[in-house]
Design a protein around this motif. Structure first.
Motif, PDB file in Angstrom:
ATOM      1  N   GLY A   7      33.329  35.765  46.472  1.00  0.00           N
ATOM      2  CA  GLY A   7      34.712  36.281  45.862  1.00  0.00           C
ATOM      3  C   GLY A   7      34.571  36.305  44.684  1.00  0.00           C
ATOM      4  O   GLY A   7      33.108  36.328  43.948  1.00  0.00           O
ATOM      5  N   THR A   8      35.595  36.412  44.120  1.00  0.00           N
ATOM      6  CA  THR A   8      35.216  36.711  41.992  1.00  0.00           C
ATOM      7  C   THR A   8      35.912  35.403  41.498  1.00  0.00           C
ATOM      8  O   THR A   8      36.949  35.578  42.085  1.00  0.00           O
ATOM      9  N   ALA A   9      35.669  35.838  40.123  1.00  0.00           N
ATOM     10  CA  ALA A   9      36.786  34.971  38.954  1.00  0.00           C
ATOM     11  C   ALA A   9      38.049  35.205  38.703  1.00  0.00           C
ATOM     12  O   ALA A   9      38.092  34.714  37.507  1.00  0.00           O
ATOM     13  N   SER A  10      38.084  36.760  39.074  1.00  0.00           N
ATOM     14  CA  SER A  10      39.323  37.396  38.534  1.00  0.00           C
ATOM     15  C   SER A  10      40.027  38.048  39.842  1.00  0.00           C
ATOM     16  O   SER A  10      39.667  38.817  40.220  1.00  0.00           O
ATOM     17  N   TRP A  11      41.476  38.537  39.215  1.00  0.00           N
ATOM     18  CA  TRP A  11      41.889  39.721  40.178  1.00  0.00           C
ATOM     19  C   TRP A  11      43.412  40.554  39.919  1.00  0.00           C
ATOM     20  O   TRP A  11      43.488  41.242  40.088  1.00  0.00           O
ATOM     21  N   THR A  12      43.407  40.037  38.270  1.00  0.00           N
ATOM     22  CA  THR A  12      44.632  40.651  37.555  1.00  0.00           C
ATOM     23  C   THR A  12      43.579  40.726  36.183  1.00  0.00           C
ATOM     24  O   THR A  12      45.165  41.558  35.441  1.00  0.00           O
ATOM     25  N   ASP A  13      42.896  40.939  35.782  1.00  0.00           N
ATOM     26  CA  ASP A  13      42.030  41.352  34.974  1.00  0.00           C
ATOM     27  C   ASP A  13      42.755  42.556  34.347  1.00  0.00           C
ATOM     28  O   ASP A  13      42.637  43.757  35.217  1.00  0.00           O
ATOM     29  N   ARG A  14      42.227  43.790  33.234  1.00  0.00           N
ATOM     30  CA  ARG A  14      43.229  43.975  32.231  1.00  0.00           C
ATOM     31  C   ARG A  14      42.372  45.462  33.192  1.00  0.00           C
ATOM     32  O   ARG A  14      42.979  46.676  33.061  1.00  0.00           O
ATOM     33  N   THR A  15      41.641  45.130  33.017  1.00  0.00           N
ATOM     34  CA  THR A  15      40.464  46.880  33.117  1.00  0.00           C
ATOM     35  C   THR A  15      39.667  46.601  34.300  1.00  0.00           C
ATOM     36  O   THR A  15      39.655  47.961  34.904  1.00  0.00           O
ATOM     37  N   LEU A  16      40.058  45.843  35.276  1.00  0.00           N
ATOM     38  CA  LEU A  16      40.058  45.667  37.138  1.00  0.00           C
ATOM     39  C   LEU A  16      41.487  46.888  37.022  1.00  0.00           C
ATOM     40  O   LEU A  16      40.774  47.510  38.313  1.00  0.00           O
ATOM     41  N   LEU A  17      42.517  46.375  36.987  1.00  0.00           N
ATOM     42  CA  LEU A  17      43.666  47.570  37.400  1.00  0.00           C
ATOM     43  C   LEU A  17      43.662  49.171  36.710  1.00  0.00           C
ATOM     44  O   LEU A  17      43.495  49.724  37.309  1.00  0.00           O
TER      45      LEU A  17
END
Length: 291
Positions: A7-17
């Motif tokens: 898995g990953t340590a984030s799913w809501t990071d702004r740069t990901l979005l």
């Protein structure tokens, strides 16, 4: 070989979005988490390090993910001895101080105990839904190998029981010379789960990539190898895109580690744009394809 969850340590990071990894239809928090949970069986919640979670939020996480999905939750900064913003504390527990940041010793004993109680109880919805995997205790660079700190690991385990804490160190003393065997032996003796890390070397917070299972759960966190590791910009610090060659080299090592544990969690913490998600999906594919 035990089960490996990636898995990953984030799913809501702004740069990901902003990266385009999510389809346009995943346009709400609920839809994004639902989409993420179809790509990975595991996620790490890092926001709980900066502010303790709310029970209502944990309930929403449980409701928005399928059976079998797992959340690892990072411990609130105060509980690992990091400086903690006064504004991040529960309002009724904030000390009367001009300080911007506080440490455990700055709170009355009763208030400190209450922080522990509220942090753990907020996770009850995840526990009840069978979604809580582990509690990540990442210690600061000044948390060195010494008797008092070893005792604190045991204290954390007692406080968290029956939940599973896992421990990540950020000081090389835990693995310097003979200390490596001492550290791993202590963790195994008390069935405490150790977090292996892949990270830049040569810094105050650097620890070597020692792969070992010390309990029924093994955890590996990939921080990347950014040349800007000391940057205050979190995206410069973790903005590292693993090459296919690097991931191919890690796959057999992770399989070997999984031979030693009942379950292995692999978290990509190189959270900038979709680096962690793409690297995680590639690693999943490599692990699924076999040796």
């Amino acid at each position: 070989m035990g089960e490996i969850r990636v898995g990953t340590a984030s799913w809501t990071d702004r740069t990901l979005l902003d990266s385009g990894w999510y389809p346009q239809t995943a346009d709400t928090p609920e839809r994004r988490l639902s989409y993420y949970a179809r790509q990975f069986p595991l996620v790490e919640v890092d926001a709980t390090y900066y502010s303790p979670p709310a029970e209502r939020t944990a309930r929403l996480w449980a409701e928005r993910t399928p059976a079998g999905f797992t959340f690892n939750v990072k411990a609130f900064s105060l509980l690992t001895g990091h400086p903690t913003r006064v504004s991040a504390l529960y309002k009724d527990l904030r000390p009367d101080t001009d300080k911007r940041n506080v440490y455990p010793g700055d709170l009355p004993a009763q208030a400190y105990e209450e922080v522990w109680t509220r942090f753990l109880s907020a996770l009850d919805p995840l526990v009840e839904a069978g979604r809580l995997g582990a509690l990540l205790f990442q210690f600061p660079p000044w948390f060195t190998i010494k008797r008092d700190n070893k005792q604190y690991l045991l204290e954390v385990a007692r406080r968290c029981a029956p939940l599973r804490p896992v421990f990540e160190f950020r000081h090389a003393s835990w693995f310097a010379g003979d200390n490596r065997d001492e550290t791993l032996g202590f963790l195994r003796e008390h069935e405490l789960a150790y977090v292996c890390v892949d990270m830049p070397q040569g810094h105050r917070s650097s620890v070597p990539p020692v792969l070992a299972a010390t309990a029924d759960l093994a955890v590996v966190r990939f921080h990347g190898h950014s040349a800007r590791w000391t940057s205050r910009d979190i995206h410069e610090k973790f903005g590292y895109d693993y090459s296919d060659r690097e991931l191919r080299a890690w796959a057999p090592k992770l399989r070997t580690l999984a031979d030693e544990a009942g379950e292995t969690h692999v978290l990509m913490n190189n959270c900038y744009r979709d680096y962690a998600q793409r690297n995680g999906q590639r690693l999943q594919s490599l692990l699924a394809s076999g040796p």
